[in-house]
Each structure stands twice: as structure tokens, then as C-alpha cells.
Design a protein around this motif. Structure first.
Motif, PDB file in Angstrom:
ATOM      1  N   ALA A   1      31.521  33.236  53.009  1.00 46.46           N
ATOM      2  CA  ALA A   1      32.651  33.554  52.830  1.00 46.46           C
ATOM      3  C   ALA A   1      33.613  32.290  52.388  1.00 46.46           C
ATOM      4  O   ALA A   1      33.195  31.114  52.709  1.00 46.46           O
ATOM      5  CB  ALA A   1      33.090  34.224  54.139  1.00 46.46           C
TER       6      ALA A   1
ATOM      7  N   THR B   1      35.129  40.531  46.102  1.00 43.00           N
ATOM      8  CA  THR B   1      34.672  39.728  45.219  1.00 43.00           C
ATOM      9  C   THR B   1      33.993  40.470  43.815  1.00 43.00           C
ATOM     10  O   THR B   1      34.590  40.501  42.654  1.00 43.00           O
ATOM     11  CB  THR B   1      33.863  38.435  45.497  1.00 43.00           C
ATOM     12  OG1 THR B   1      34.700  37.870  46.479  1.00 43.00           O
ATOM     13  CG2 THR B   1      33.822  37.469  44.056  1.00 43.00           C
TER      14      THR B   1
ATOM     15  N   ASN C   1      39.024  32.819  55.351  1.00 43.84           N
ATOM     16  CA  ASN C   1      38.413  34.052  55.024  1.00 43.84           C
ATOM     17  C   ASN C   1      38.940  34.964  55.853  1.00 43.84           C
ATOM     18  O   ASN C   1      38.561  36.429  56.075  1.00 43.84           O
ATOM     19  CB  ASN C   1      36.909  33.957  55.437  1.00 43.84           C
ATOM     20  CG  ASN C   1      36.591  33.352  56.802  1.00 43.84           C
ATOM     21  OD1 ASN C   1      37.675  33.493  57.581  1.00 43.84           O
ATOM     22  ND2 ASN C   1      35.612  32.562  57.131  1.00 43.84           N
TER      23      ASN C   1
ATOM     24  N   LYS D   1      31.874  41.179  53.538  1.00 41.05           N
ATOM     25  CA  LYS D   1      33.216  41.806  53.246  1.00 41.05           C
ATOM     26  C   LYS D   1      33.803  40.914  51.968  1.00 41.05           C
ATOM     27  O   LYS D   1      34.203  41.639  50.890  1.00 41.05           O
ATOM     28  CB  LYS D   1      34.224  41.646  54.470  1.00 41.05           C
ATOM     29  CG  LYS D   1      33.790  42.934  55.373  1.00 41.05           C
ATOM     30  CD  LYS D   1      35.015  42.633  56.495  1.00 41.05           C
ATOM     31  CE  LYS D   1      35.069  43.883  57.559  1.00 41.05           C
ATOM     32  NZ  LYS D   1      36.017  43.766  58.455  1.00 41.05           N
ATOM     33  N   TRP D   2      33.719  39.686  52.124  1.00 40.46           N
ATOM     34  CA  TRP D   2      34.166  38.821  50.924  1.00 40.46           C
ATOM     35  C   TRP D   2      33.263  39.407  49.581  1.00 40.46           C
ATOM     36  O   TRP D   2      33.943  39.398  48.502  1.00 40.46           O
ATOM     37  CB  TRP D   2      34.194  37.513  51.229  1.00 40.46           C
ATOM     38  CG  TRP D   2      35.374  37.257  52.022  1.00 40.46           C
ATOM     39  CD1 TRP D   2      35.500  37.046  53.110  1.00 40.46           C
ATOM     40  CD2 TRP D   2      36.785  37.141  51.479  1.00 40.46           C
ATOM     41  NE1 TRP D   2      37.106  36.878  53.544  1.00 40.46           N
ATOM     42  CE2 TRP D   2      37.716  36.830  52.532  1.00 40.46           C
ATOM     43  CE3 TRP D   2      37.485  37.430  50.120  1.00 40.46           C
ATOM     44  CZ2 TRP D   2      38.937  36.829  52.239  1.00 40.46           C
ATOM     45  CZ3 TRP D   2      38.637  37.184  49.838  1.00 40.46           C
ATOM     46  CH2 TRP D   2      39.526  36.905  50.987  1.00 40.46           C
TER      47      TRP D   2
ATOM     48  N   LEU E   1      42.848  42.960  50.846  1.00 39.41           N
ATOM     49  CA  LEU E   1      42.100  41.639  51.306  1.00 39.41           C
ATOM     50  C   LEU E   1      41.269  41.640  52.312  1.00 39.41           C
ATOM     51  O   LEU E   1      41.890  42.473  53.507  1.00 39.41           O
ATOM     52  CB  LEU E   1      42.907  40.282  51.484  1.00 39.41           C
ATOM     53  CG  LEU E   1      43.513  39.674  50.066  1.00 39.41           C
ATOM     54  CD1 LEU E   1      44.535  38.676  50.484  1.00 39.41           C
ATOM     55  CD2 LEU E   1      42.206  39.133  49.444  1.00 39.41           C
ATOM     56  N   PRO E   2      39.989  41.280  52.324  1.00 40.88           N
ATOM     57  CA  PRO E   2      38.904  41.388  53.680  1.00 40.88           C
ATOM     58  C   PRO E   2      39.830  40.629  55.002  1.00 40.88           C
ATOM     59  O   PRO E   2      40.190  39.771  54.920  1.00 40.88           O
ATOM     60  CB  PRO E   2      37.936  40.778  53.130  1.00 40.88           C
ATOM     61  CG  PRO E   2      37.752  40.759  51.725  1.00 40.88           C
ATOM     62  CD  PRO E   2      39.214  40.531  51.380  1.00 40.88           C
TER      63      PRO E   2
ATOM     64  N   THR F   1      32.374  46.820  55.179  1.00 38.54           N
ATOM     65  CA  THR F   1      33.227  46.335  54.203  1.00 38.54           C
ATOM     66  C   THR F   1      34.485  47.101  54.332  1.00 38.54           C
ATOM     67  O   THR F   1      34.800  47.778  55.348  1.00 38.54           O
ATOM     68  CB  THR F   1      32.558  46.634  52.853  1.00 38.54           C
ATOM     69  OG1 THR F   1      32.468  48.108  52.409  1.00 38.54           O
ATOM     70  CG2 THR F   1      31.036  46.404  52.774  1.00 38.54           C
TER      71      THR F   1
END
Length: 135
Positions: free
Chosen positions: A94, A110, A98, A105-106, A59-60, A71
Motif C-alpha cells: 500500500a 488502483t 494509506n 484494497k489499494w 478512496l480505500p 475491498t
């Protein structure tokens, strides 16, 4: 100016067809960039399947001083998926929860989980021209 990196996510095609599509997409992208690029150094750097790559994604999470292009897997400047190009300045926000991670990053996380497991992921390096060559 440093090298830029583009991730292209393709679904429903063989690797050879994905490479052909990604080459056309990169050709279009570099024409739109605000700097001259060095075509002799622009190259396909890596190819992989989404299932293999996303299995390694955590997970970010954010950290102080994160680069806007950061990222989970390193710097990305452009992502293409399902007909659209994204950059850190053009990605959706995000989620509310988050983990302090950026919208960029999200989005990377995703999209990697949204594409089909057998989607082809192609990573391209784009190098700017040296200042003397760009003039």
C-alpha cells in the motif's frame, strides 16, 4: 470453506470476447487452486464497464478487523489485470499514506482506475466442493 470471488479486468475487447477470455482464465485459475471446486456452481456473476464501476469507488480506508480479502466493493480473492493474477498475498504494498487500508484494497482501487474507461470487469464466483465430494 466459503465461496471465492475473482475479478477479471479486460481491455480492448468487446464484451463477448471478454467473456470468452475470462472463461479461459477462470478455467486456468481453478486448476491451480489448493482445493477442489464445484464446476456446476462456478459462474459469471456480474459484468460491467470500468468507468461506471470506478465512479462509485471511494478512496480505500481501513477499519479494525478488516478481512484480508476486503475491498471497497466486498470480498475479492483474486484479481486478473493486464496478464497477471493478484491475491492479497501477492500484491504490491500500500502507499505510505494509506488511510489504514490494506495493500489489497489499494490494489483493487488502483487497478480499477488504471484500466481504460471501457474496460470490461467480470466478477466470477468459485465454489469449493463439499468435503464429502472433495474426498
Amino acid at each position: 470453506m466459503e465461496r471465492q470471488t475473482a475479478l477479471i479486468l479486460t481491455e480492448g475487447s468487446a464484451i463477448d470476447d471478454a467473456v470468452v477470455l475470462s472463461t479461459a482464465l477462470i478455467d486456468e485459475l481453478v486448476e491451480e487452486l489448493p482445493f477442489g471446486h464445484d464446476p456446476s456452481r462456478t459462474e459469471l456473476y456480474a459484468v460491467g464497464r470500468a468507468a461506471s464501476l470506478r465512479s462509485k469507488l471511494d478512496l480505500p480506508r481501513g477499519s479494525a478487523g478488516d478481512d484480508p480479502y476486503a475491498t471497497i466493493n466486498g470480498k475479492l480473492h483474486h484479481i486478473w489485470c493486464r496478464g497477471s493474477w493478484y491475491t492479497p498475498g501477492s500484491c504490491p504494498p500500500a502507499p505510505a499514506d494509506n488511510n489504514g487500508a490494506s495493500a489489497w484494497k489499494w490494489l483493487h482501487f488502483t487497478l480499477m482506475h488504471a484500466v481504460e474507461a471501457d474496460a470490461t470487469c467480470l466478477l466470477w464466483d468459485i465454489y469449493p466442493l463439499a468435503k464429502a465430494e472433495a474426498a
